[in-house]
Each structure stands twice: as C-alpha cells, then as structure tokens.
Motif scaffolding. Sequence first.
Motif, PDB file in Angstrom:
ATOM      1  N   ASN A 189      -5.587  -0.919  13.274  1.00  0.00           N
ATOM      2  CA  ASN A 189      -6.174   0.706  13.184  1.00  0.00           C
ATOM      3  C   ASN A 189      -7.748   0.891  12.425  1.00  0.00           C
ATOM      4  OD1 ASN A 189      -4.077   3.191  14.379  1.00  0.00           O
ATOM      5  ND2 ASN A 189      -2.850   1.341  12.970  1.00  0.00           N
ATOM      6  N   ARG A 190      -7.480   1.938  11.841  1.00  0.00           N
ATOM      7  CA  ARG A 190      -9.125   2.360  10.889  1.00  0.00           C
ATOM      8  C   ARG A 190      -8.540   2.756   9.681  1.00  0.00           C
ATOM      9  NH1 ARG A 190     -12.302   6.226  15.269  1.00  0.00           N
ATOM     10  NH2 ARG A 190     -11.063   5.443  17.596  1.00  0.00           N
ATOM     11  N   LEU A 191      -7.960   2.223   8.937  1.00  0.00           N
ATOM     12  CA  LEU A 191      -7.455   2.553   8.035  1.00  0.00           C
ATOM     13  C   LEU A 191      -8.344   2.171   6.511  1.00  0.00           C
ATOM     14  CD1 LEU A 191      -3.439   2.228   8.560  1.00  0.00           C
ATOM     15  CD2 LEU A 191      -5.051   4.755   8.446  1.00  0.00           C
ATOM     16  N   CYS A 192      -8.412   2.600   5.491  1.00  0.00           N
ATOM     17  CA  CYS A 192     -10.105   2.520   4.595  1.00  0.00           C
ATOM     18  C   CYS A 192      -8.040   2.585   3.071  1.00  0.00           C
ATOM     19  CB  CYS A 192     -10.878   2.574   4.860  1.00  0.00           C
ATOM     20  SG  CYS A 192     -11.742   2.481   4.347  1.00  0.00           S
ATOM     21  N   GLY A 193      -8.827   1.751   2.560  1.00  0.00           N
ATOM     22  CA  GLY A 193      -8.313   2.386   0.993  1.00  0.00           C
ATOM     23  C   GLY A 193      -7.604   1.295   1.394  1.00  0.00           C
ATOM     24  N   PRO A 194      -6.930   1.638  -1.110  1.00  0.00           N
ATOM     25  CA  PRO A 194      -6.212   1.054  -0.939  1.00  0.00           C
ATOM     26  C   PRO A 194      -4.252   0.674  -0.882  1.00  0.00           C
ATOM     27  CG  PRO A 194      -6.566   2.742  -2.339  1.00  0.00           C
ATOM     28  CD  PRO A 194      -7.635   2.493  -1.748  1.00  0.00           C
ATOM     29  N   ILE A 195      -3.742  -0.152  -0.868  1.00  0.00           N
ATOM     30  CA  ILE A 195      -2.588   0.206  -0.017  1.00  0.00           C
ATOM     31  C   ILE A 195      -1.586   0.389  -1.246  1.00  0.00           C
ATOM     32  CG2 ILE A 195      -0.761  -1.072   0.662  1.00  0.00           C
ATOM     33  CD1 ILE A 195      -2.260  -3.193   2.383  1.00  0.00           C
ATOM     34  N   PRO A 196      -0.913   1.328  -1.154  1.00  0.00           N
ATOM     35  CA  PRO A 196       0.055   2.020  -2.720  1.00  0.00           C
ATOM     36  C   PRO A 196       0.598   0.279  -3.098  1.00  0.00           C
ATOM     37  CG  PRO A 196      -0.311   3.336  -1.105  1.00  0.00           C
ATOM     38  CD  PRO A 196      -0.584   2.220  -0.685  1.00  0.00           C
ATOM     39  N   LYS A 197       0.958   0.337  -4.393  1.00  0.00           N
ATOM     40  CA  LYS A 197       1.775  -0.692  -4.585  1.00  0.00           C
ATOM     41  C   LYS A 197       3.199  -0.060  -4.902  1.00  0.00           C
ATOM     42  CE  LYS A 197      -1.284  -3.080  -7.404  1.00  0.00           C
ATOM     43  NZ  LYS A 197      -1.837  -3.594  -8.596  1.00  0.00           N
ATOM     44  N   GLY A 198       5.167  -0.414  -4.777  1.00  0.00           N
ATOM     45  CA  GLY A 198       5.729  -0.451  -4.458  1.00  0.00           C
ATOM     46  C   GLY A 198       6.877  -0.268  -3.801  1.00  0.00           C
ATOM     47  N   GLY A 199       8.002   0.078  -3.183  1.00  0.00           N
ATOM     48  CA  GLY A 199       8.587   0.397  -2.310  1.00  0.00           C
ATOM     49  C   GLY A 199       8.812  -1.105  -1.499  1.00  0.00           C
ATOM     50  N   GLN A 200       8.335  -0.716  -0.107  1.00  0.00           N
ATOM     51  CA  GLN A 200       8.597  -2.212   0.898  1.00  0.00           C
ATOM     52  C   GLN A 200       7.378  -2.509   1.624  1.00  0.00           C
ATOM     53  OE1 GLN A 200      11.495  -3.653   1.009  1.00  0.00           O
ATOM     54  NE2 GLN A 200      12.312  -2.392  -0.527  1.00  0.00           N
ATOM     55  N   LEU A 201       6.045  -1.777   0.978  1.00  0.00           N
ATOM     56  CA  LEU A 201       4.845  -1.601   1.625  1.00  0.00           C
ATOM     57  C   LEU A 201       4.498  -2.952   2.028  1.00  0.00           C
ATOM     58  CD1 LEU A 201       3.205   1.619   0.862  1.00  0.00           C
ATOM     59  CD2 LEU A 201       4.199   1.052   2.829  1.00  0.00           C
ATOM     60  N   GLN A 202       4.976  -3.600   0.500  1.00  0.00           N
ATOM     61  CA  GLN A 202       4.190  -5.735   0.445  1.00  0.00           C
ATOM     62  C   GLN A 202       5.437  -6.615   0.841  1.00  0.00           C
ATOM     63  OE1 GLN A 202       4.180  -3.321  -1.857  1.00  0.00           O
ATOM     64  NE2 GLN A 202       1.806  -2.623  -1.875  1.00  0.00           N
ATOM     65  N   ARG A 203       6.633  -5.923   1.852  1.00  0.00           N
ATOM     66  CA  ARG A 203       7.468  -6.984   2.309  1.00  0.00           C
ATOM     67  C   ARG A 203       7.220  -7.607   3.332  1.00  0.00           C
ATOM     68  NH1 ARG A 203      13.078  -5.347   3.399  1.00  0.00           N
ATOM     69  NH2 ARG A 203      12.751  -6.717   5.587  1.00  0.00           N
ATOM     70  N   ASP A 204       6.465  -7.166   4.167  1.00  0.00           N
ATOM     71  CA  ASP A 204       5.905  -7.812   5.651  1.00  0.00           C
ATOM     72  C   ASP A 204       4.818  -8.543   5.710  1.00  0.00           C
ATOM     73  OD1 ASP A 204       8.296  -6.916   7.383  1.00  0.00           O
ATOM     74  OD2 ASP A 204       7.092  -5.114   7.688  1.00  0.00           O
ATOM     75  N   GLY A 205       3.993  -8.936   4.452  1.00  0.00           N
ATOM     76  CA  GLY A 205       3.499  -8.838   4.339  1.00  0.00           C
ATOM     77  C   GLY A 205       1.806  -9.046   5.276  1.00  0.00           C
TER      78      GLY A 205
END
Length: 334
Positions: free
Chosen positions: A299-315
């Motif tokens: 996609n064309r997303l930008c900025g920091p990935i928020p920490k926490g939850g399941q947002l890091q689980r899929d690498g």
Amino acid sequence: MDNKIHSTLLFSLLFFITHLANASSKDQCNQNDKKTLLKIKKSLNNPYHLASWDPKSDCCAWNSLECDDATVNRRVISLTIFSAQISGQIPPEVGDLPYLQKLVFRKITNLTGQIPHTITKLKYLRFLRLSWTNLTGPVPEFLSQLMDLAYLNLSFNYFSGSIPSSLSLLPKLEYLELSRNKLTGPIPELFRSFPGKAPDLFLSHNQLNGSIPKSLGKLDFYRIDLSHNKLKGDASMLFGTNKKTWTIDLSRNMFQFDISKVKVAKTVNLLDLNHNGITGSIPVQWTELSLQSFNVSYNRLCGPIPKGGQLQRDGAYAYLHNKCLCGAPLQRCK
C-alpha cells in the motif's frame, strides 16, 4: 379339531398382518418423489454414484438424499450429490421435489449448463449450494423467488455478468457466496436493503469494478470478502467500532483512502488490506484488536507502526512494500 382350525386361522392372520407391515415399511417414501428421483437419475445418465437408487427399494434409504421423519408417505427434504463422476446438466426435475429444503451439487466438474428455472418451485428451499462445477450463464434473477433461502453458494463456477440486485430481496438470507466466478460490474446499490441482518458476503476472485456503495456502511457484516477484484475508491465505510465484524478482506483491489482515522471493531479477527493504494498511518486503536491474521502490505502507508496488541505478531511480511512505514517489525523510525 376346532383348536387346530383356530390356530391355523390365527397363524394366517398374523402372517398377513406381518406381511402387510413389511410391505408398508419396505417403501415409506412418497411415490411421486420416488418417480421424480428416478427421472433425475435417468437425466444424469444413470451414474454409478446413484447405484443405490433402485426402484424396488425404499427411496428414503437411497444415498445422497434425506426424507423427513414422518412415519408414512415420507417426503424428500434433502438432495446432496457430491464429488461424483457425473456429466450433464442439473435436471429440471429437481423442481418437482416440492418439500426440498436442501439442494447440493458440489465438486462435479462435468456438470454444465445453467441453473434451471424450475428451481423456483422449491418454496421450502433453505440451503442451495452449486459449487465447484462448470455451470455458466448469469446468476439468475429468479433466485430471489426462493423466499425461504438462508444459504446461497455458487462459488467456483463460470457465472458471468453482473450480480443481480434482486438477491437483496431474500428476507432470510444469512450467507451469500459468489466467489471464484467471472462476474463483472459493481456491487449492487440495493445490497444496502437486505430485509434481515446483513448476510456473510463473499464476492472474491471475480472481475467486479467500481466503488462500494456508501450505503453499505450502514450494514453490519459479520464476514465480508471482496478480495481479488477491481474495486476502487473508498472502503472506509465498512469499518466502525459499533459493528460486530469478524473478518474483513479487501485485498488485491484498487482501493484508495486514508486509513489514519479508521477505527476497527474490536471483534475483528482477520483484517487483510494488502495490494491496494491505501494511504495514511496505522491508527493506535488497532493495538486493541485480537487479530489472528493481519496484512497491510503493498500500500502507501507511512509513519510509525503502533506498538502493542497483535500488530507485530505476523512480522515484517504484513507491512512490506509501503511508502515509509517504520518501527517494529520493520526498521527503526529515524
């Protein structure tokens, strides 16, 4: 002598009653249904799959069907023909099983032709699955006459043309799957007006185009899959914290909208937005989601990935090929 005669008569009477009972129990299914089933078998060229359909036996004992629980004159309520070596078309005689509630032709690759109009005579039909066959033609408008229909699955076929808006007239529809066909055109505007709750909606792997009607945002889809089409524009109306959505798959389309302020229902388990033109940054609210599957790559997303939850689980795989996303699991933000 009298006792002997009496015993003989009693034995003869018992034999007659037993024979009569056996004869009646031998064939409990409705004879009109039986005749119709034999016509269906003949129309399908008497396949081996229906070898149990012997006119000398009770049709309620035949494979691939089910009768109701009545003690006499039992009616056929289910016909399921699955993974069979059958060539031909759906016999129009299926419409002559007036008490049919379930009709399935599945994984029959040599089943061709179109859906017969006679199916409209099945006023009690609740479950219709015609999938993994070679059926062609348009998705018929006349399916909207099946007012008891709760489940409709026409996936993995070669249906073409547009999706009939009349399907939105089905008052009891809970599940609609038209995926893996060759359907074109937009999602019907009238899909906003399903009389009951919004059905599970699966339209993936077609050639649908245009924008999603904004009015669909008023519906609360439990599961919705619009992936692998040519849909474009804004899809943010499908989200909302006040909904009870479980899965939402919009991947491999041409959607373009800012996701920065899009809030997702906490019930969402699968969220797939990969291969679109979505912009903005990932909302912090998404860390509150219990996601089992998540992908916003390409996609064309930008900025920091928020920490926490399941947002890091899929690498990193879930975030690849965006404009300027950063932070775990990607490279550190500068």
